[in-house]
Write a protein that holds these residues in place. Sequence first.
Motif, PDB file in Angstrom:
ATOM      1  N   LEU A  18       0.746  -1.165  -0.020  1.00 14.73           N
ATOM      2  CA  LEU A  18      -0.119   0.011  -0.099  1.00 14.73           C
ATOM      3  C   LEU A  18       0.977   1.108   0.028  1.00 14.73           C
ATOM      4  O   LEU A  18       1.866   1.291   0.679  1.00 14.73           O
ATOM      5  CB  LEU A  18      -0.850  -0.011   1.138  1.00 14.73           C
ATOM      6  N   GLY A  19       0.505   2.341  -0.716  1.00 11.04           N
ATOM      7  CA  GLY A  19       1.132   3.556  -0.700  1.00 11.04           C
ATOM      8  C   GLY A  19       1.401   4.019   0.665  1.00 11.04           C
ATOM      9  O   GLY A  19       0.699   3.957   1.426  1.00 11.04           O
ATOM     10  N   GLY A  20       2.741   4.501   1.141  1.00  9.99           N
ATOM     11  CA  GLY A  20       3.296   5.051   2.130  1.00  9.99           C
ATOM     12  C   GLY A  20       3.518   3.917   3.290  1.00  9.99           C
ATOM     13  O   GLY A  20       3.778   4.379   4.533  1.00  9.99           O
ATOM     14  N   CYS A  21       3.047   2.620   3.045  1.00  3.65           N
ATOM     15  CA  CYS A  21       3.288   1.753   4.282  1.00  3.65           C
ATOM     16  C   CYS A  21       4.642   1.166   3.920  1.00  3.65           C
ATOM     17  O   CYS A  21       5.164   0.303   4.936  1.00  3.65           O
ATOM     18  CB  CYS A  21       2.279   0.654   3.979  1.00  3.65           C
ATOM     19  N   SER A  22       5.343   1.037   2.952  1.00  2.80           N
ATOM     20  CA  SER A  22       6.693   0.457   2.872  1.00  2.80           C
ATOM     21  C   SER A  22       7.538   1.150   3.561  1.00  2.80           C
ATOM     22  O   SER A  22       7.789   2.465   3.556  1.00  2.80           O
ATOM     23  CB  SER A  22       7.187   0.166   1.180  1.00  2.80           C
ATOM     24  N   GLU A  23       8.631   0.668   4.016  1.00  5.68           N
ATOM     25  CA  GLU A  23       9.793   1.225   4.615  1.00  5.68           C
ATOM     26  C   GLU A  23      11.003   1.698   3.719  1.00  5.68           C
ATOM     27  O   GLU A  23      11.089   0.943   2.801  1.00  5.68           O
ATOM     28  CB  GLU A  23      10.655   0.185   5.580  1.00  5.68           C
ATOM     29  N   LYS A  24      11.255   3.054   3.829  1.00 10.92           N
ATOM     30  CA  LYS A  24      12.268   3.324   3.088  1.00 10.92           C
ATOM     31  C   LYS A  24      13.805   3.426   3.767  1.00 10.92           C
ATOM     32  O   LYS A  24      13.944   3.760   5.102  1.00 10.92           O
ATOM     33  CB  LYS A  24      11.843   4.914   2.691  1.00 10.92           C
ATOM     34  N   ALA A  25      14.593   3.090   2.934  1.00 12.16           N
ATOM     35  CA  ALA A  25      16.071   3.270   3.525  1.00 12.16           C
ATOM     36  C   ALA A  25      16.442   4.663   4.161  1.00 12.16           C
ATOM     37  O   ALA A  25      16.223   5.677   3.314  1.00 12.16           O
ATOM     38  CB  ALA A  25      17.237   2.671   2.803  1.00 12.16           C
ATOM     39  N   ILE A  87      27.804   9.332  -1.897  1.00 16.84           N
ATOM     40  CA  ILE A  87      27.010   8.351  -0.947  1.00 16.84           C
ATOM     41  C   ILE A  87      25.873   8.014  -1.921  1.00 16.84           C
ATOM     42  O   ILE A  87      24.914   8.626  -1.930  1.00 16.84           O
ATOM     43  CB  ILE A  87      26.674   8.681   0.274  1.00 16.84           C
ATOM     44  N   PRO A  88      26.079   7.004  -2.801  1.00 15.91           N
ATOM     45  CA  PRO A  88      24.979   6.385  -3.494  1.00 15.91           C
ATOM     46  C   PRO A  88      23.517   6.049  -2.784  1.00 15.91           C
ATOM     47  O   PRO A  88      23.689   5.602  -1.562  1.00 15.91           O
ATOM     48  CB  PRO A  88      25.500   5.325  -4.404  1.00 15.91           C
ATOM     49  N   ALA A  89      22.505   6.116  -3.442  1.00 16.44           N
ATOM     50  CA  ALA A  89      21.329   5.662  -2.738  1.00 16.44           C
ATOM     51  C   ALA A  89      21.432   4.259  -2.400  1.00 16.44           C
ATOM     52  O   ALA A  89      21.819   3.307  -3.277  1.00 16.44           O
ATOM     53  CB  ALA A  89      19.891   5.866  -3.700  1.00 16.44           C
ATOM     54  N   GLY A  90      21.088   4.002  -1.024  1.00 16.37           N
ATOM     55  CA  GLY A  90      21.064   2.470  -0.609  1.00 16.37           C
ATOM     56  C   GLY A  90      22.583   1.792  -0.651  1.00 16.37           C
ATOM     57  O   GLY A  90      22.667   0.553  -0.337  1.00 16.37           O
ATOM     58  N   ALA A  91      23.635   2.530  -0.793  1.00 17.64           N
ATOM     59  CA  ALA A  91      24.929   1.956  -0.802  1.00 17.64           C
ATOM     60  C   ALA A  91      25.499   1.846   0.602  1.00 17.64           C
ATOM     61  O   ALA A  91      25.035   2.672   1.481  1.00 17.64           O
ATOM     62  CB  ALA A  91      25.748   2.804  -2.036  1.00 17.64           C
ATOM     63  N   THR A  92      26.500   1.149   0.759  1.00 21.31           N
ATOM     64  CA  THR A  92      27.361   1.034   2.060  1.00 21.31           C
ATOM     65  C   THR A  92      28.642   1.946   1.624  1.00 21.31           C
ATOM     66  O   THR A  92      29.387   1.244   0.682  1.00 21.31           O
ATOM     67  CB  THR A  92      27.276  -0.147   2.518  1.00 21.31           C
ATOM     68  N   VAL A  93      29.211   2.802   2.169  1.00 21.24           N
ATOM     69  CA  VAL A  93      30.286   3.500   1.932  1.00 21.24           C
ATOM     70  C   VAL A  93      31.320   3.499   3.395  1.00 21.24           C
ATOM     71  O   VAL A  93      31.047   4.267   4.080  1.00 21.24           O
ATOM     72  CB  VAL A  93      30.356   4.826   1.578  1.00 21.24           C
ATOM     73  N   PRO A  94      32.179   2.586   3.278  1.00 22.46           N
ATOM     74  CA  PRO A  94      32.995   2.271   4.553  1.00 22.46           C
ATOM     75  C   PRO A  94      34.474   3.391   4.467  1.00 22.46           C
ATOM     76  O   PRO A  94      34.635   3.575   3.410  1.00 22.46           O
ATOM     77  CB  PRO A  94      33.654   1.058   4.306  1.00 22.46           C
ATOM     78  N   PHE A  95      34.607   3.852   5.710  1.00 21.66           N
ATOM     79  CA  PHE A  95      35.759   4.612   5.978  1.00 21.66           C
ATOM     80  C   PHE A  95      36.518   3.879   6.627  1.00 21.66           C
ATOM     81  O   PHE A  95      36.359   3.609   7.861  1.00 21.66           O
ATOM     82  CB  PHE A  95      35.264   5.870   6.756  1.00 21.66           C
ATOM     83  N   THR A  96      37.875   3.059   6.396  1.00 23.19           N
ATOM     84  CA  THR A  96      38.497   2.282   6.870  1.00 23.19           C
ATOM     85  C   THR A  96      40.122   2.627   6.561  1.00 23.19           C
ATOM     86  O   THR A  96      40.498   3.321   5.835  1.00 23.19           O
ATOM     87  CB  THR A  96      38.379   1.133   6.299  1.00 23.19           C
TER      88      THR A  96
END
Length: 144
Positions: A18-25, A87-96
């Motif tokens: 349903l619209g508005g019910c899904s979780e957004k990252a 920082i791309p949408a939905g991506a993981t960017v590590p600082f290591t």
Amino acid sequence: MRRAVFLGLCALALGVPLGGCSEKAELFAEEGWVRLAAVPGRPAAAYFIVHGGPRPVDLISVSSDVAITSEMHEGGMAMKKVDRVPIPAGATVPFTPGGRHVMLYDMNPGVKPGRILSLLLTFSDGTRLRQGARVIAAGDPAPQ
């Protein structure tokens, strides 16, 4: 009214989103830590992981209230200063270690291993995130 509620419950039961019910990252950071310098007066290094949100943004600065200045860098021995980190949408960017990291210059000499510092991450869309960072000594192994 009853019909709308009934249809909504049926849609949920069938797995129809349903619209508005899904979780957004959401944009967030985690696993912050800081390695103190081996030689007094040299910069410390900060590390963490950024998880991109629903839209791409750039990390434009990282600061701490216990350092006079800070700079984002890439690379190990041949590091270079960078003004922004995508920082791309939905991506993981590590600082290591050996990769992306933040140099913290002119640290307060009272900062000792075991303390939790606050890092302020600022993004190109105006978002600001506070990230805790555990302080370790120069020779200590990186946190797992």
